[in-house]
Design a protein around this motif. Structure first.
Motif, PDB file in Angstrom:
ATOM      1  N   GLY A  37       0.800  -1.079   0.096  1.00  0.00           N
ATOM      2  CA  GLY A  37       0.059   0.038   0.091  1.00  0.00           C
ATOM      3  C   GLY A  37       0.883   1.229  -0.109  1.00  0.00           C
ATOM      4  N   GLU A  38       2.095   1.344   0.967  1.00  0.00           N
ATOM      5  CA  GLU A  38       2.931   2.334   0.645  1.00  0.00           C
ATOM      6  C   GLU A  38       3.595   2.440  -0.537  1.00  0.00           C
ATOM      7  OE1 GLU A  38       3.457   4.779   2.969  1.00  0.00           O
ATOM      8  OE2 GLU A  38       2.154   4.068   4.339  1.00  0.00           O
ATOM      9  N   LEU A  39       3.859   1.581  -1.110  1.00  0.00           N
ATOM     10  CA  LEU A  39       4.523   1.581  -2.447  1.00  0.00           C
ATOM     11  C   LEU A  39       3.462   2.182  -3.482  1.00  0.00           C
ATOM     12  CD1 LEU A  39       6.731  -1.865  -2.832  1.00  0.00           C
ATOM     13  CD2 LEU A  39       7.592   0.520  -2.834  1.00  0.00           C
ATOM     14  N   PHE A  40       2.437   1.876  -3.570  1.00  0.00           N
ATOM     15  CA  PHE A  40       1.374   2.138  -4.089  1.00  0.00           C
ATOM     16  C   PHE A  40       0.916   3.713  -4.181  1.00  0.00           C
ATOM     17  CE2 PHE A  40      -3.034   2.493  -5.691  1.00  0.00           C
ATOM     18  CZ  PHE A  40      -2.841   2.305  -7.258  1.00  0.00           C
ATOM     19  N   ALA A  41       0.930   3.963  -3.018  1.00  0.00           N
ATOM     20  CA  ALA A  41       0.831   5.427  -2.636  1.00  0.00           C
ATOM     21  C   ALA A  41       2.042   6.373  -2.938  1.00  0.00           C
ATOM     22  CB  ALA A  41       0.371   5.645  -0.858  1.00  0.00           C
ATOM     23  N   ARG A  42       3.283   6.083  -2.697  1.00  0.00           N
ATOM     24  CA  ARG A  42       4.319   6.471  -3.137  1.00  0.00           C
ATOM     25  C   ARG A  42       4.308   6.705  -4.725  1.00  0.00           C
ATOM     26  NH1 ARG A  42       8.996   3.573  -1.375  1.00  0.00           N
ATOM     27  NH2 ARG A  42       8.125   3.910   0.629  1.00  0.00           N
TER      28      ARG A  42
END
Length: 50
Positions: A37-42
């Motif tokens: 999720g953090e990778l996608f948000a970044r």
């Protein structure tokens, strides 16, 4: 009776099952969800924001 041809055919048909189970397990775990999720948000932030 020799079971090796049966086992070989089974392994040929389901060689993808173990990696798929590992990937599903990672995506369903809370830490895996958070990481991806953090990778996608970044990724979206870099794509959409200046």
């Amino acid at each position: 009776m020799d079971f090796s041809p049966i086992v070989n055919e089974f392994l040929k048909a389901f060689w993808w099952l173990v990696p798929l189970a590992i990937i599903i397990g990672v995506f369903k775990s809370p830490s895996g969800k958070g990481y991806f999720g953090e990778l996608f948000a970044r990724f979206l932030a870099r794509l959409m924001l200046d």
